[in-house]
Design an enzyme around this catalytic site. Structure first.
Site, PDB file in Angstrom:
ATOM      1  N   LYS A  59       0.843  -1.201   0.000  1.00 28.69           N
ATOM      2  CA  LYS A  59       0.000   0.000   0.000  1.00 28.69           C
ATOM      3  C   LYS A  59       0.876   1.249   0.000  1.00 28.69           C
ATOM      4  O   LYS A  59       1.940   1.251   0.636  1.00 28.69           O
ATOM      5  CB  LYS A  59      -0.895  -0.049   1.241  1.00 28.69           C
ATOM      6  CG  LYS A  59      -1.954   1.043   1.327  1.00 28.69           C
ATOM      7  CD  LYS A  59      -2.780   0.827   2.591  1.00 28.69           C
ATOM      8  CE  LYS A  59      -3.871   1.855   2.743  1.00 28.69           C
ATOM      9  NZ  LYS A  59      -4.684   1.623   3.957  1.00 28.69           N
ATOM     10  N   SER A 134      -9.545   1.571   3.128  1.00 29.29           N
ATOM     11  CA  SER A 134      -8.729   2.377   2.244  1.00 29.29           C
ATOM     12  C   SER A 134      -7.715   1.566   1.425  1.00 29.29           C
ATOM     13  O   SER A 134      -7.226   2.071   0.416  1.00 29.29           O
ATOM     14  CB  SER A 134      -7.975   3.432   3.052  1.00 29.29           C
ATOM     15  OG  SER A 134      -7.075   2.832   3.953  1.00 29.29           O
ATOM     16  N   SER A 158      -9.446  -0.875   7.262  1.00 32.98           N
ATOM     17  CA  SER A 158      -8.942  -0.608   5.911  1.00 32.98           C
ATOM     18  C   SER A 158      -8.273  -1.778   5.200  1.00 32.98           C
ATOM     19  O   SER A 158      -7.986  -1.691   4.009  1.00 32.98           O
ATOM     20  CB  SER A 158      -7.976   0.578   5.936  1.00 32.98           C
ATOM     21  OG  SER A 158      -8.706   1.764   6.044  1.00 32.98           O
TER      22      SER A 158
END
Lengths: 462, 90
Positions: A59, A134, A158
């Site tokens: 990420k 996210s 997330s």
């Protein structure tokens, strides 16, 4: 060139043709160089690790040396870290191959990847829908089968929520069990690096490699224990029935997760309904603390040492304000303002400290729950993936949708989400298991046992 | 809790942001802050605050040089050699 090199080259060919917008930066040169080294090591008989030669993604809020790490914000769009996060470092040293950086909501603030400076990630099951967030880019790319695993971050769900909406598996360990060194902070007391894979069984080895004490993270835990696959044993699962009565919970999601409870019963587990106390306070407590920490953590982004910077500022104050106003997106600004509000002199006692007292009350009721049960079973998200643009209409409802996932962060508990079927439109539905602090092994074993049983019985499954 | 333009400007200044007269922001902050008032239903006078769920002590280690100055300054847009230049402050 060797087998690994060819495999990596093939992955890039597929990614370059894809339009789901999973990746924001690819690091092909570095990956091919690492692949070449792996091939040489294989020839020399030096294959030492279970992640050796495995492709993975990270990420874009986790630092990667020499590779852009933007948090999907205009603020950091050109930021290149000079060091690796500990989790990344441990994987690279064990021979894993970093393919690229994945899309996310700006600084981790959101649950749809719609808040990314680089545009939304589309759901692999339906491109008109979001991938969740996210860590949406990570979940979508795993569902599309580009890499073997992805590192995400989980501050309020997330990792688990996008994994659920994309039909894959998302694991968030106990707070402190994976070093946060190199993870760009949003809410330091909740942030935790997590792992997304297709199969639960693949999480064990990855977790054993990246987990464990790190003296570069002052909140790193010394209680970390390696995990291993254990045979089925009788576990007690609690079903917080009031969370299943929430009016926002979609019937199809509810029924599938209740089916999971039945499956666990069939497998010999003890499953019991219970009333979870204080659930109405979880979201406000969570968002007060998370916003407060965000306003403090994001104060460092002033554009001076790094980050977006205007060229014609007339004063230092003008420089800070313009860099931050032009560099941050709307949701980030809103959470900074909210955090500033709850920390301001006038409201500190009645909002921020009040939330910390309520956190104590919630912790006590959870401690009581875990005296009776080994695991808590719940949905991950009230619905399957929403249409792109849909969540913008009702921001409060979007926050409330985090009800199933944020408690694990509030109390630092290990939890996992995995697929349990599909709705009538073919969109994935997931469920969540929450365990006791530092009891990752039980969480992983229970999830793995379900997944193996589910796959045997339902060929239309994952 | 009412958030008016003046309050918004106050929060904006504290946050070093330029969010002025933004109706959407006012509305959304007001909605959420009002929602947070549900916490007032609970009497917490006798309850201690809980910052962390685990106990942590200080972690101390020797200072070592792990990165070069050029790496650390590499991301600044305001540098001149080994220095960072900002607008005049006095």
């Amino acid at each position: 060139m060797g087998k690994t090199y060819d495999k990596i080259l093939e992955i890039y060919k597929r990614i370059e043709k894809d339009d789901h917008n999973c990746f924001v930066t690819l690091c092909k040169d570095e990956a091919l160089k690492q692949a070449e080294k792996i091939d040489n090591d294989i020839r020399d008989g030096k294959e030492v690790s279970s992640v050796f030669g495995l492709p993975f993604s990270v990420k874009d809020n986790i630092c990667t040396k020499g590779i852009k790490t933007t948090c999907c914000s205009k603020m950091l769009k050109d930021f290149v870290p000079s060091y690796n996060a500990t989790a990344v470092d441990r994987l690279l040293k064990n021979g894993a191959i970093l393919i690229g950086k994945t899309n996310m909501d700006e600084f981790g603030m959101g649950s749809s990847t719609e808040n990314s400076y680089f545009g939304v990630t589309k759901n692999p099951y339906d491109k008109s829908k979001v991938a969740g967030g996210s860590s949406g880019g990570s979940a979508a790319e795993i569902a599309l089968g580009f890499t073997s695993f992805s590192l995400g971050s989980d501050t309020g769900g997330s990792v688990r929520q996008p994994a659920s909406l994309c039909g894959v598996t998302g694991f968030k360990p106990t707070y402190g069990n994976i070093s946060r060194y190199g993870l760009i902070s949003y809410s330091s007391s909740f942030d935790q690096i997590g792992i997304i894979t297709k199969k639960v069984k693949d999480l064990y080895d990855i977790y054993n490699i990246i987990g464990g004490y790190d003296n570069k993270d002052s909140t790193s835990s010394k209680n970390f224990k390696k995990v291993k696959t254990n045979d089925i044993k009788i576990l007690k699962i609690g079903l917080p029935i009031n969370l299943f009565e929430d009016k926002n919970l979609d019937d199809e999601v509810k029924n599938k997760v209740l089916d999971v409870a039945k499956t666990y019963k069939d497998l010999g587990f003890f499953v019991e309904e219970f009333y979870m106390e204080n659930t109405e306070y979880i979201i406000p407590v969570y968002y007060i603390i998370a916003s407060a920490e965000a306003s403090s953590n994001l104060a460092r982004f002033d554009g001076v040492r790094y980050g977006y910077c205007v060229k014609d500022a007339v004063s230092l104050d003008d420089l800070y304000k313009r860099n931050r106003s032009e560099g941050f997106g709307y949701e980030v600004k809103k959470r900074i303002m909210l955090g500033t509000f709850v920390l301001s002199d006038e409201h500190y006692e009645s909002y921020y400290k009040k939330a910390l007292r309520l956190k104590n009350i919630i912790k006590k009721s959870f401690n009581n729950t875990f005296l009776k049960y080994d695991l808590i079973l719940s949905p991950v998200f009230p619905t399957t993936a929403l249409n792109i643009g849909e969540s913008k209409n009702n921001p409060l409802k979007t926050y409330l949708s985090d009800i199933y996932t944020v408690t694990s962060n509030l109390l630092g508990l290990p939890s996992i989400s995995l697929n349990c079927g599909f709705d009538s439109k073919g969109m994935p539905i997931g469920f969540e298991l929450i365990g006791k602090a530092f009891d990752e092994n039980t969480v992983l074993d229970a999830a793995r046992i379900y997944q193996e049983y589910f796959e045997k019985g339902d060929k239309n499954g994952i | 809790m009412k958030i008016d333009s003046e309050k918004l400007k106050y929060l904006s200044d504290l946050s070093k942001l330029d969010v002025i007269n933004d109706k959407k922001m006012i509305e959304e902050l007001e909605t959420f802050i009002s929602y947070m008032e549900i916490l007032n239903n609970v009497d917490t006078e006798e309850v201690d605050i809980l910052l962390h769920t685990s106990e942590y002590g200080n972690v101390l280690r020797e200072d070592t040089e792990s990165e070069k100055d050029s790496d650390v300054l590499g991301n600044s847009n305001l540098k001149d050699g080994e220095f960072i230049i900002v607008p005049k402050t006095v």
